[in-house]
Design an enzyme around this catalytic site. Structure first.
Site, PDB file in Angstrom:
ATOM      1  N   ASN A 147       0.768  -1.218   0.095  1.00  0.00           N
ATOM      2  CA  ASN A 147      -0.040   0.147  -0.096  1.00  0.00           C
ATOM      3  C   ASN A 147       1.048   1.185  -0.074  1.00  0.00           C
ATOM      4  O   ASN A 147       1.405   1.723   0.976  1.00  0.00           O
ATOM      5  CB  ASN A 147      -0.964  -0.074   1.104  1.00  0.00           C
TER       6      ASN A 147
ATOM      7  N   ARG B 184      -2.991  -2.041  -3.142  1.00  0.00           N
ATOM      8  CA  ARG B 184      -3.883  -1.278  -2.825  1.00  0.00           C
ATOM      9  C   ARG B 184      -3.919  -0.063  -3.880  1.00  0.00           C
ATOM     10  O   ARG B 184      -3.032   0.655  -4.034  1.00  0.00           O
ATOM     11  CB  ARG B 184      -3.962  -0.702  -1.631  1.00  0.00           C
TER      12      ARG B 184
ATOM     13  N   HIS C 264     -12.995   3.026   0.966  1.00  0.00           N
ATOM     14  CA  HIS C 264     -13.123   1.966   2.107  1.00  0.00           C
ATOM     15  C   HIS C 264     -13.379   0.727   1.497  1.00  0.00           C
ATOM     16  O   HIS C 264     -14.002  -0.168   2.335  1.00  0.00           O
ATOM     17  CB  HIS C 264     -13.746   2.345   3.463  1.00  0.00           C
TER      18      HIS C 264
ATOM     19  N   HIS D  22     -17.074   1.860   9.322  1.00  0.00           N
ATOM     20  CA  HIS D  22     -15.920   1.738   9.604  1.00  0.00           C
ATOM     21  C   HIS D  22     -15.386   3.151   9.946  1.00  0.00           C
ATOM     22  O   HIS D  22     -15.301   4.120   9.559  1.00  0.00           O
ATOM     23  CB  HIS D  22     -15.026   1.619   8.002  1.00  0.00           C
ATOM     24  N   LEU D  23     -15.190   3.100  11.513  1.00  0.00           N
ATOM     25  CA  LEU D  23     -14.543   4.160  12.087  1.00  0.00           C
ATOM     26  C   LEU D  23     -12.892   4.158  12.487  1.00  0.00           C
ATOM     27  O   LEU D  23     -12.390   3.619  13.436  1.00  0.00           O
ATOM     28  CB  LEU D  23     -15.430   4.260  13.303  1.00  0.00           C
TER      29      LEU D  23
ATOM     30  N   ASN E 102      -9.357   6.708  11.249  1.00  0.00           N
ATOM     31  CA  ASN E 102      -8.708   8.129  11.119  1.00  0.00           C
ATOM     32  C   ASN E 102      -9.842   8.575   9.946  1.00  0.00           C
ATOM     33  O   ASN E 102     -10.439   9.910   9.958  1.00  0.00           O
ATOM     34  CB  ASN E 102      -7.607   8.322  10.466  1.00  0.00           C
ATOM     35  N   GLY E 103     -10.014   7.776   8.868  1.00  0.00           N
ATOM     36  CA  GLY E 103     -11.141   8.002   8.027  1.00  0.00           C
ATOM     37  C   GLY E 103     -12.448   7.154   8.338  1.00  0.00           C
ATOM     38  O   GLY E 103     -12.083   6.269   8.984  1.00  0.00           O
TER      39      GLY E 103
ATOM     40  N   ARG F 292     -11.295  15.283   8.756  1.00  0.00           N
ATOM     41  CA  ARG F 292     -12.026  15.679   7.459  1.00  0.00           C
ATOM     42  C   ARG F 292     -13.532  16.081   7.911  1.00  0.00           C
ATOM     43  O   ARG F 292     -13.833  15.356   9.146  1.00  0.00           O
ATOM     44  CB  ARG F 292     -12.187  14.752   6.552  1.00  0.00           C
TER      45      ARG F 292
ATOM     46  N   GLY G 213     -10.198   1.403  13.621  1.00  0.00           N
ATOM     47  CA  GLY G 213      -9.597   1.537  15.045  1.00  0.00           C
ATOM     48  C   GLY G 213     -10.559   2.044  16.273  1.00  0.00           C
ATOM     49  O   GLY G 213     -10.345   1.684  17.304  1.00  0.00           O
TER      50      GLY G 213
ATOM     51  N   GLY H  86     -14.086   1.838  15.950  1.00  0.00           N
ATOM     52  CA  GLY H  86     -15.265   0.820  15.891  1.00  0.00           C
ATOM     53  C   GLY H  86     -14.909  -0.409  16.569  1.00  0.00           C
ATOM     54  O   GLY H  86     -15.618  -0.929  17.299  1.00  0.00           O
ATOM     55  N   GLU H  87     -13.488  -0.887  16.511  1.00  0.00           N
ATOM     56  CA  GLU H  87     -13.016  -1.890  16.840  1.00  0.00           C
ATOM     57  C   GLU H  87     -12.669  -1.948  18.629  1.00  0.00           C
ATOM     58  O   GLU H  87     -12.913  -2.924  19.407  1.00  0.00           O
ATOM     59  CB  GLU H  87     -12.043  -2.691  16.263  1.00  0.00           C
TER      60      GLU H  87
ATOM     61  N   GLU I  33      -7.849  -5.360   5.768  1.00  0.00           N
ATOM     62  CA  GLU I  33      -7.735  -4.945   4.312  1.00  0.00           C
ATOM     63  C   GLU I  33      -6.608  -5.754   3.756  1.00  0.00           C
ATOM     64  O   GLU I  33      -7.104  -6.083   2.373  1.00  0.00           O
ATOM     65  CB  GLU I  33      -7.583  -3.282   4.382  1.00  0.00           C
TER      66      GLU I  33
HETATM   67  P1  ADP Z   1      -6.582   4.522   9.951  1.00  0.00           P
HETATM   68  O1  ADP Z   1      -7.691   4.993   9.479  1.00  0.00           O
HETATM   69  O2  ADP Z   1      -5.477   5.579   9.932  1.00  0.00           O
HETATM   70  O3  ADP Z   1      -6.054   2.978   9.665  1.00  0.00           O
HETATM   71  P2  ADP Z   1      -7.214   3.320  12.317  1.00  0.00           P
HETATM   72  O4  ADP Z   1      -8.377   2.673  11.809  1.00  0.00           O
HETATM   73  O5  ADP Z   1      -6.158   2.732  13.106  1.00  0.00           O
HETATM   74  O6  ADP Z   1      -6.783   4.373  11.594  1.00  0.00           O
HETATM   75  O7  ADP Z   1      -8.014   4.181  13.553  1.00  0.00           O
HETATM   76  C1  ADP Z   1      -7.455   5.189  14.378  1.00  0.00           C
HETATM   77  C2  ADP Z   1      -8.253   5.754  15.281  1.00  0.00           C
HETATM   78  O8  ADP Z   1      -8.754   4.802  16.230  1.00  0.00           O
HETATM   79  C3  ADP Z   1      -7.626   6.779  16.315  1.00  0.00           C
HETATM   80  O9  ADP Z   1      -8.423   7.916  16.254  1.00  0.00           O
HETATM   81  C4  ADP Z   1      -7.280   6.350  17.404  1.00  0.00           C
HETATM   82  O10 ADP Z   1      -7.426   7.090  18.466  1.00  0.00           O
HETATM   83  C5  ADP Z   1      -8.452   5.196  17.489  1.00  0.00           C
HETATM   84  N1  ADP Z   1      -8.224   4.291  18.369  1.00  0.00           N
HETATM   85  C6  ADP Z   1      -7.533   3.400  18.606  1.00  0.00           C
HETATM   86  N2  ADP Z   1      -7.350   2.512  19.713  1.00  0.00           N
HETATM   87  C7  ADP Z   1      -8.461   3.056  20.490  1.00  0.00           C
HETATM   88  C8  ADP Z   1      -9.322   2.766  21.866  1.00  0.00           C
HETATM   89  N3  ADP Z   1      -8.700   1.761  22.525  1.00  0.00           N
HETATM   90  N4  ADP Z   1     -10.363   3.658  22.092  1.00  0.00           N
HETATM   91  C9  ADP Z   1     -10.515   4.640  21.367  1.00  0.00           C
HETATM   92  N5  ADP Z   1     -10.161   5.045  20.031  1.00  0.00           N
HETATM   93  C10 ADP Z   1      -9.135   4.281  19.837  1.00  0.00           C
END
Ligand code: ADP
Length: 399
Positions: free
Chosen positions: A7, A87, A176, A205-206, A208-209, A238, A328, A330-331, A383
């Site tokens: 990627n 990607r 996404h 999907h939550l 950064n994006g 954004r 990040g 959502g999980e 992904e």
């Molecule tokens: P990207 O879109 O860059 O791949 P990710 O899917 O890794 O990003 O998500 C990053 C986001 O997930 C950040 O805002 C981070 O703070 C949040 N995050 C990661 N772990 C946790 C957690 N334990 N609790 C709350 N937010 C989290």
């Protein structure tokens, strides 16, 4: 046979090596960052036993790729590779599914570079560099937009005069796609194993994006991102949806040039803009606990808009069987999941607090409460795995 997934971003190179016959987890993966800047390049990689982080002198993408090939040679990985999957952010209307790289594909791809000027040229460079260093390997391209090729016209068209679609290809594309496609496959598998009827679902999907996707029978039928990834939910930096009149106002009354408006909406808004302190969810949750009002507001706006987006996606489905959280946030954030689902009471969606707290780990990912009308799940997205899988399928016939 191992598959290498690349990627390639404008200043980064993410990579992962998979042996899909043995395990879903990458054997080896890593990230090279700050490429093409004047600062040292940061490299982190991990295998199944260790994580390593170090720096090398400032360099361009070509040297970063050469570093990777040297490392593969030292670790004996090069000889095990059977294909490379890339990607690619925006395939336009031309690429509706993953493709094998051929000279004709590369020529057509060049016409798509302007569709995502921040991402596509870097993705393209990654393919060309990989061809140079691994000329013998078949390569496959997986598009972020392709999963959304099944969205019907009434959902992908903007209410603009026809010529802007016909001449400028202005329509909603969605992004996404690799994540939502993975969620569609995985959720179906989990729902069927649990004797649930997994017909209509919304994937949220939550990261950064952020984006939502309505999935019917495993196919995308609507999604929140549009012509660019700016449309839809509030994200790290954004803005998500705003009245387009705001852009006109900024241009006319504040004399802001297009580039400045673009920077404002893409890089200075969202969680960062509202909180004034950070785009990172973990930081904002901490700040909120300390009583920082703007951070609390940013979290409220984020949760409200995410819930609104779920409602919007439900319009595309005959009924909602499952809502899936991934990315990040959502999980990993029970708090944010709970706040979002709290806004969805009108659809009779409820969480089981304990299952939500443990991310559904003891329950196949399920976190809904007993009275909830639809299932709610947490599924970690993969992904890179999906790209490796598509690459294996496309290149498989050659072996
Ligand atoms: P990207 O879109 O860059 O791949 P990710 O899917 O890794 O990003 O998500 C990053 C986001 O997930 C950040 O805002 C981070 O703070 C949040 N995050 C990661 N772990 C946790 C957690 N334990 N609790 C709350 N937010 C989290």
């Amino acid at each position: 046979m191992n598959i290498l997934v690349i990627n390639c971003g404008s200043s980064s190179l993410k990579f992962a090596v998979f042996n899909l016959h043995e395990t879903d987890a990458p054997l080896w993966s890593g990230l090279i960052e700050r490429i093409g800047t004047h600062t040292p390049v940061s490299i982190s990689w991990s295998d199944q036993a260790q994580k390593v982080h170090f720096e090398i002198p400032a360099c361009q993408h070509r040297q970063a790729m050469e570093w990777l090939v040297d490392k593969f040679d030292q670790l004996g990985i090069t000889a095990t590779l059977g294909g490379v999957g890339h990607r690619f952010v925006h395939g336009g209307e031309t690429f509706r599914q993953s493709v094998l790289v051929t000279p004709a594909v590369l020529d057509t791809l060049k016409a798509c570079l302007d569709l995502a000027p921040l991402h596509n040229p870097a993705n393209f460079e990654g393919i060309e560099l990989t061809q140079k260093v691994f000329p013998h390997l078949p390569q496959c391209i997986v598009f972020d937009t392709a999963f959304h090729a099944t969205i019907p016209e009434h959902a992908y068209r903007y209410a603009l005069p026809e010529k802007y679609y016909a001449e400028h290809h202005i329509r909603r594309y969605g992004f996404h796609g690799t994540s939502h496609s993975y969620i569609a496959k995985k959720a179906r598998q989990i729902l069927q194993e649990n004797d649930c009827d997994g017909l209509g679902m919304v994937s949220l999907h939550l990261g950064n994006g952020c984006s939502s996707c309505a999935i019917l029978d495993g196919k995308s039928v609507d999604t929140s991102m549009g012509f660019t990834p700016l449309e839809g939910l509030v994200m790290g930096t954004r803005s998500g949806d705003i009245d387009p009149g705001v852009c006109l106002y900024l241009a006319e009354k504040c004399q802001m040039p297009a580039q400045e408006i673009s920077d404002l909406l893409n890089k200075k808004s969202g969680l960062l803009g509202v909180s004034g302190v950070s785009n990172d969810m973990r930081t904002l949750l901490e700040k909120e606990k300390e009583g920082h009002g703007p951070s609390a507001l940013a979290l409220h706006v984020f949760a409200y808009k995410a819930a609104q987006s779920v409602g919007k996606m439900m319009v595309a489905l005959p009924r909602l069987d499952a809502l899936v959280f991934t990315g990040g946030i959502g999980e990993n954030s029970p708090t944010m999941r709970a706040r979002i689902v709290e806004h969805l009471k009108c659809f009779h969606l409820f969480l089981a607090p304990q299952a939500n707290h443990t991310h559904g780990k003891a329950d196949d990912g399920f976190i809904q409460g007993p009275t909830s009308l639809a299932k709610v799940l947490v599924i970690p997205t993969q992904e890179e795995w999906l790209i490796a899988q598509e690459t294996l399928e496309l290149t498989g016939t050659r072996y």
